[in-house]
Scaffold this motif. Structure first.
Motif, PDB file in Angstrom:
ATOM      1  N   SER A   1      -1.625   4.306   0.152  1.00 15.17           N
ATOM      2  CA  SER A   1      -3.069   3.727   0.026  1.00 15.17           C
ATOM      3  C   SER A   1      -4.005   2.799   1.764  1.00 15.17           C
ATOM      4  O   SER A   1      -3.728   2.303   1.488  1.00 15.17           O
ATOM      5  CB  SER A   1      -3.350   3.133  -0.971  1.00 15.17           C
ATOM      6  OG  SER A   1      -2.680   3.362  -2.512  1.00 15.17           O
TER       7      SER A   1
ATOM      8  N   LYS B   1     -17.344  -3.029   0.790  1.00 11.90           N
ATOM      9  CA  LYS B   1     -18.077  -3.556   0.378  1.00 11.90           C
ATOM     10  C   LYS B   1     -19.356  -3.171   0.999  1.00 11.90           C
ATOM     11  O   LYS B   1     -19.723  -4.108   2.380  1.00 11.90           O
ATOM     12  CB  LYS B   1     -18.322  -4.859  -0.446  1.00 11.90           C
ATOM     13  CG  LYS B   1     -17.478  -4.899  -1.604  1.00 11.90           C
ATOM     14  CD  LYS B   1     -17.543  -6.388  -2.149  1.00 11.90           C
ATOM     15  CE  LYS B   1     -16.237  -6.503  -3.272  1.00 11.90           C
ATOM     16  NZ  LYS B   1     -16.636  -8.062  -3.976  1.00 11.90           N
TER      17      LYS B   1
ATOM     18  N   TRP C   1       0.799  -1.101   0.186  1.00 10.01           N
ATOM     19  CA  TRP C   1      -0.228  -0.272   0.129  1.00 10.01           C
ATOM     20  C   TRP C   1       0.973   1.266  -0.236  1.00 10.01           C
ATOM     21  O   TRP C   1      -0.028   1.569   0.015  1.00 10.01           O
ATOM     22  CB  TRP C   1      -1.287   0.293   1.387  1.00 10.01           C
ATOM     23  CG  TRP C   1      -0.379  -0.339   2.342  1.00 10.01           C
ATOM     24  CD1 TRP C   1      -0.456  -1.529   3.145  1.00 10.01           C
ATOM     25  CD2 TRP C   1       0.084   0.699   3.188  1.00 10.01           C
ATOM     26  NE1 TRP C   1       0.307  -0.807   4.414  1.00 10.01           N
ATOM     27  CE2 TRP C   1       0.799  -0.402   4.913  1.00 10.01           C
ATOM     28  CE3 TRP C   1       0.522   1.748   3.383  1.00 10.01           C
ATOM     29  CZ2 TRP C   1       1.623   0.726   5.454  1.00 10.01           C
ATOM     30  CZ3 TRP C   1       1.383   3.030   4.367  1.00 10.01           C
ATOM     31  CH2 TRP C   1       1.936   1.905   5.575  1.00 10.01           C
TER      32      TRP C   1
ATOM     33  N   ASP D   1      -9.126   5.606   5.860  1.00  6.51           N
ATOM     34  CA  ASP D   1      -9.684   5.998   4.989  1.00  6.51           C
ATOM     35  C   ASP D   1      -9.500   7.156   3.934  1.00  6.51           C
ATOM     36  O   ASP D   1      -8.449   7.741   3.790  1.00  6.51           O
ATOM     37  CB  ASP D   1     -11.377   5.950   5.142  1.00  6.51           C
ATOM     38  CG  ASP D   1     -11.583   7.008   6.865  1.00  6.51           C
ATOM     39  OD1 ASP D   1     -10.619   8.005   6.367  1.00  6.51           O
ATOM     40  OD2 ASP D   1     -11.809   6.657   7.404  1.00  6.51           O
TER      41      ASP D   1
ATOM     42  N   PRO E   1      -8.810  -1.061   0.614  1.00  5.75           N
ATOM     43  CA  PRO E   1     -10.196  -0.873  -0.178  1.00  5.75           C
ATOM     44  C   PRO E   1     -11.356  -0.380   0.464  1.00  5.75           C
ATOM     45  O   PRO E   1     -11.363  -1.202   1.747  1.00  5.75           O
ATOM     46  CB  PRO E   1     -10.280  -2.299  -0.751  1.00  5.75           C
ATOM     47  CG  PRO E   1      -9.466  -2.891  -0.010  1.00  5.75           C
ATOM     48  CD  PRO E   1      -8.273  -2.263   0.731  1.00  5.75           C
TER      49      PRO E   1
END
Length: 622
Positions: A452, A458, A198, A288, A455
């Protein structure tokens, strides 16, 4: 006064300074007895002896009797090497150990003239008396005027050495050393494999700093660590970005780092990175949001040049505390602080900076009170203690304080020898190319780190519940085709298959079949004559068959909580008014309240007890 004896050591470093004197001690009386060479003298009245090569020792017993003795003998510690004073020191005679057995009336006096008796005194030579400390090494405890005599009152009788210091030779070597820094390069830092995926490192275009990216899992937390090494022969200012997990500099404690931030950086998180010195900057993964981009900037502004010049001048062969001397001297110098944030303009700017560096040093070196305070503060930073602790524990810290004082006092004696314009020219040749790549307020290099976040999870999809009459909970039957597809896609994802040839596989009526896993939704194009009329293509039924995928990964349930795998008993208990029957497909259980308000459960052909298919609404009879 307590009995004092000499200490010996084979450790060799170097530093400078004069001694803290006991203010209430009376000076020794005029000597009534003199001698020369190694041996023991009984002290009554004051005695002056030397080691045969010019180092003179004067002492007097406390009680005026012969109960105290003075022993001079050749020491076992190696004399200062050529590295001390950049080769400008000429030790005269052997190292001398001094031992006192008994009590003295006051400090013992050690003196050494610039000439050793066999040679004429040179006008510029500076006489020194050096002391050897087991931890610090050799440093001056007495610095005389050029061509004169160096003397000091001593209460620490470790090995001593007389010597002559040639300031012109020293300064010539300083200038030559600056010139030799032009081609200096260093090996890159070493980084272990396995840097976090990341974190991405974009190395600067110029190789004035080496960089690499490494993992750091200390404490059980994964971090990305950027390692930087100064790849030039000049000090560079490194600006640490905000929000880092940590920043560590080789050889600099957290106390020193804080002093640099507040004393030289005006609160900015900066590092003064010496030639070849390495540092690390640690980064946590962003929690985040989008990517975080951090910039580690390097430059050679005026403050870094000032640090460089004072470090060079204060280094007489040891260098372990030279950068700390520079940090403290600059933080105390108002002339230096005026340069913060500026980039010098050509050779003229370097001349002015070099003069500022020398003025800052002389402001301290020429004032005994300032010399003592600066030396104590440097030792406090080096040792990680308070300045008051240094002052109160002379036995522990005295040698370190004396070494810095002596170094600065020696520089003060060379004020007429040091040619600042000559030093400025040499330094400009070293740094001019780097300055040409900078303008005021810009960095020389930019090491970019892109971080980064994990993710985004979801979104948990809302469940799909199958209803009677070919309906789906949340959709008003008959649901328009577009509304139904959008509704199911939000919850199940895009359909796995869309058949546009007909509503049923047999080829009629006109419509479509949308399939998500085990679920197939039937859409009728022309709703004319349908019990629930609609003006647009609409959902008129659905089929949920295990045979489509061979497993029930979706786990859909009816409004009664029934699904694939439910038992016959569960179905009959939940839907008591249904009809149990057999046909070519095996056992089935059907409930209908008229028209298309129905639901059919088909069971496995082997046992007839487990649901393998459910359908509702208009069917295709397949």
């Amino acid at each position: 006064m307590q009995r004092r004896r000499s200490r010996t050591s084979r450790t060799a470093c170097a530093a400078l300074l004069a001694v803290f004197l006991t203010a209430c001690s009376a000076p020794p009386a005029e000597p009534e007895e003199t001698g020369s060479g190694w041996g023991t003298w009984k002290l009554g009245a004051a005695v002056e002896v030397d080691n045969g090569t010019g180092l003179q020792v004067t002492a007097e017993a406390a009680d005026g009797t012969s109960s105290t003795s003075l022993l001079l003998q050749e020491g076992t510690v190696a004399p200062p090497g050529r590295a001390w004073g950049r080769g400008a020191l000429t030790p005269v005679g052997p190292v001398t150990d001094i031992t006192v057995d008994g009590d003295l009336s006051g400090p013992l006096v050690i003196a050494f003239p610039a000439g050793d008796g066999s040679q004429s005194v040179q006008p510029d030579e500076i006489p020194l008396v050096l002391r050897h400390d087991p931890e610090v090494g050799w440093y001056p405890v007495a610095v005389g005027d050029p061509g004169g005599v160096a003397d000091a009152e001593r209460e620490l009788f470790s090995p001593h050495q007389g010597g002559r210091f040639d300031p012109r030779a020293w300064f010539g070597e300083v200038v030559g050393g600056v010139g030799r820094g032009l081609g200096v390069r260093f090996d890159p830092p070493r980084c272990a494999d396995g840097a976090p995926p990341w974190a991405k490192l974009e190395a600067p275009a110029l190789d004035v700093v080496h960089t690499c990216l490494a993992p750091n899992t200390d404490g059980g937390r994964e971090r990305a660590e950027v390692r930087l090494r100064n790849n030039r022969g000049v000090t560079q200012e490194i600006v640490v970005p905000t929000g880092v997990a940590y920043a560590w500099v080789d050889g600099q404690s957290d106390v020193v780092r804080e002093f640099v931030r507040t004393g030289l950086g005006g609160g900015r998180d900066i590092v003064m990175l010496a030639p070849g010195q390495e540092m690390t900057v640690g980064f946590d993964r962003p929690a985040d949001g989008g990517d975080v981009v951090a910039h580690i900037l390097s430059a050679v502004p005026a403050t870094a040049i000032l640090v460089d010049l004072i470090t060079t001048l204060a280094d007489l062969g040891q260098g372990s505390t030279s950068s700390l001397v520079a940090f403290v001297a600059l933080a105390k110098c108002s002339k230096a602080l005026e340069w913060i944030g500026q980039v010098p303009d050509g050779l003229d700017g370097i001349r002015r900076i070099a003069q500022t560096a020398w003025d800052c040093v002389m402001d301290v070196a020429g004032d005994p009170g300032k010399v003592g305070s600066l030396a104590e503060q440097v030792v406090a930073l080096e040792q990680g203690v308070q300045q008051v602790d240094v002052r109160s524990d002379w036995q522990r810290f005295g040698g370190r304080v004396e070494s810095i004082q002596g170094r600065l006092k020696l520089l003060a004696k060379m004020s007429k020898i040091v040619e600042i314009p000559r030093l400025a020219v040499a330094y400009y040749e070293l740094i001019g190319e780097l300055l040409g790549q900078m303008t005021s307020g810009t960095a020389l290099t930019d090491t970019t780190v892109r971080l980064s976040p994990p993710p985004a999870p979801k979104p948990r999809r809302q469940p799909v519940t199958l209803d009677y009459g070919g309906g789906i909970v949340g959709l008003e039957p008959p649901a328009p085709e577009d509304d139904a597809v959008r509704f199911l896609t939000d919850r199940l994802g895009p359909p796995d298959d869309v058949a546009t040839d007909a509503m049923c596989e047999m080829g009629a009526p006109a419509g479509k079949r949308y399939t998500w896993g085990n679920l197939t939704v039937l859409v009728l194009d022309d709703m004319t004559g349908y019990p629930a009329y609609a003006e647009e293509p609409s959902v008129v039924g659905w089929e949920y068959w295990e045979i489509k995928t061979g497993a029930d990964r979706q786990g859909l349930r009816t409004t009664d909580g029934l699904g694939l795998g439910s038992s016959l008993d569960d179905v009959m208990a939940a839907v008591p008014d249904g009809e149990l029957g057999e046909d070519y497909g095996g056992t089935y259980y059907r409930y209908s309240s008229g028209d298309l308000w129905n639901m059919t459960f088909t069971f496995d052909m082997e046992t007839g007890s487990e649901v393998v298919a459910i359908s509702s609404g208009a069917g295709c009879g397949e």
